[in-house]
Design an enzyme around this catalytic site. Structure first.
Site, PDB file in Angstrom:
ATOM      1  N   SER A 122       0.848  -1.190   0.000  1.00 35.06           N
ATOM      2  CA  SER A 122       0.000   0.000   0.000  1.00 35.06           C
ATOM      3  C   SER A 122       0.882   1.237   0.000  1.00 35.06           C
ATOM      4  O   SER A 122       2.015   1.203   0.491  1.00 35.06           O
ATOM      5  CB  SER A 122      -0.896   0.020   1.249  1.00 35.06           C
ATOM      6  N   TYR A 125      -1.446  -0.137  10.583  1.00 39.42           N
ATOM      7  CA  TYR A 125      -1.714  -0.572   9.206  1.00 39.42           C
ATOM      8  C   TYR A 125      -0.567  -0.154   8.291  1.00 39.42           C
ATOM      9  O   TYR A 125      -0.025  -0.974   7.528  1.00 39.42           O
ATOM     10  CB  TYR A 125      -3.032   0.023   8.688  1.00 39.42           C
TER      11      TYR A 125
END
Length: 254
Positions: A139, A152
């Site tokens: 990501s 995250y």
């Protein structure tokens, strides 16, 4: 014997889109997920196009993953590709007020689950040799920090570094490794992160023309179909509407 692609987290989002894209191209598929009904429905749909083996398994469960991989039928043994897609983000609260259980779940899924599937399938990918490949779903959060990303983003930074280090260990085997790093994408991923808040989900993507799961699937297909001598080390992509602008500045002390 046809080559096989192993996809984790295939019951929604990127994983489901990848399964559809590769089935169209005739790749044999092993698809995994925790939701049995969804997985079986997808397998039945795609079996009209290619051979599909659904495995109801949680990537966080090491023993279950070991058993699933050890029990792969010979029909699906010749592994050409692995898409480590299973992953999630939970919550957007700042670190001091977040749920520690959410942190555990993100680490167990995004890091340990990826480790388990990779390590357990490496010997099969090496046996395939030139042309085999691993695509790890990272990501932009692994590069670019933002409020509420804390663990995250840290797990996706792990995905990036693990992918780069793995390439070093696989030199000479012909196995390629890619860290694919999407930005804003519209999928069930965000609905999970927002704890099912549909209004918040809708507001996040309104007018933004975000990346769609089918876009990611097409990108993964391109990566795994590059000539055998080419490795895409990492690939970051965002919708045109998204940038890195917006450094936070505290002005309360001025």
């Amino acid at each position: 014997m046809p080559a096989t692609l192993f996809i984790t987290g295939a019951t929604s989002g990127f994983g489901e889109a990848c399964a559809r894209r590769f089935a169209e191209a005739g790749w044999s598929l092993v698809i995994t997920g925790r939701r049995a009904e969804r997985l079986q429905a997808l397998a039945e749909e795609l079996s009209a196009k290619t051979a599909v083996l659904p495995l109801v398994v949680d990537v966080r469960d090491r023993a279950a993953m070991e058993a699933a991989v050890a029990g792969l039928p010979e029909r699906f043994a010749r592994l050409r590709g692995l898409i480590n897609n299973a992953g999630l983000a939970l919550g957007t609260d700042p670190a001091p007020s977040c749920d520690l259980d959410d942190w555990d779940t993100m680490v167990d899924t995004n890091i340990k689950g990826l480790m388990y599937s990779t390590r357990l399938l490496l010997s099969r990918l090496i046996a395939y040799g030139r042309g085999a490949g691993i695509v790890n779903l990272g990501s932009v959060a692994g590069h670019w920090p933002y409020p509420g990303s804390h663990v995250y983003g840290a797990t996706k930074a792990f995905v990036r570094q693990f992918s780069l280090n793995l390439r070093n260990d696989l030199v000479g085997t012909g196995v390629r490794v890619t860290d694919l790093e999407p930005g804003m994408c519209e999928s069930e991923f965000s609905l999970v992160r927002f704890d099912g808040d549909q209004a918040r989900y809708d507001a996040t993507y309104a007018g933004a023309e975000p990346i769609q799961p089918a876009d990611i699937a097409e990108t993964v297909y391109w990566i795994l179909n590059q000539p055998a001598h080419i490795n895409i080390n990492s690939l970051e992509l965002m919708p045109v509407s998204q940038t890195w602008a917006g450094f936070a500045v505290d002005r309360t002390r001025g």
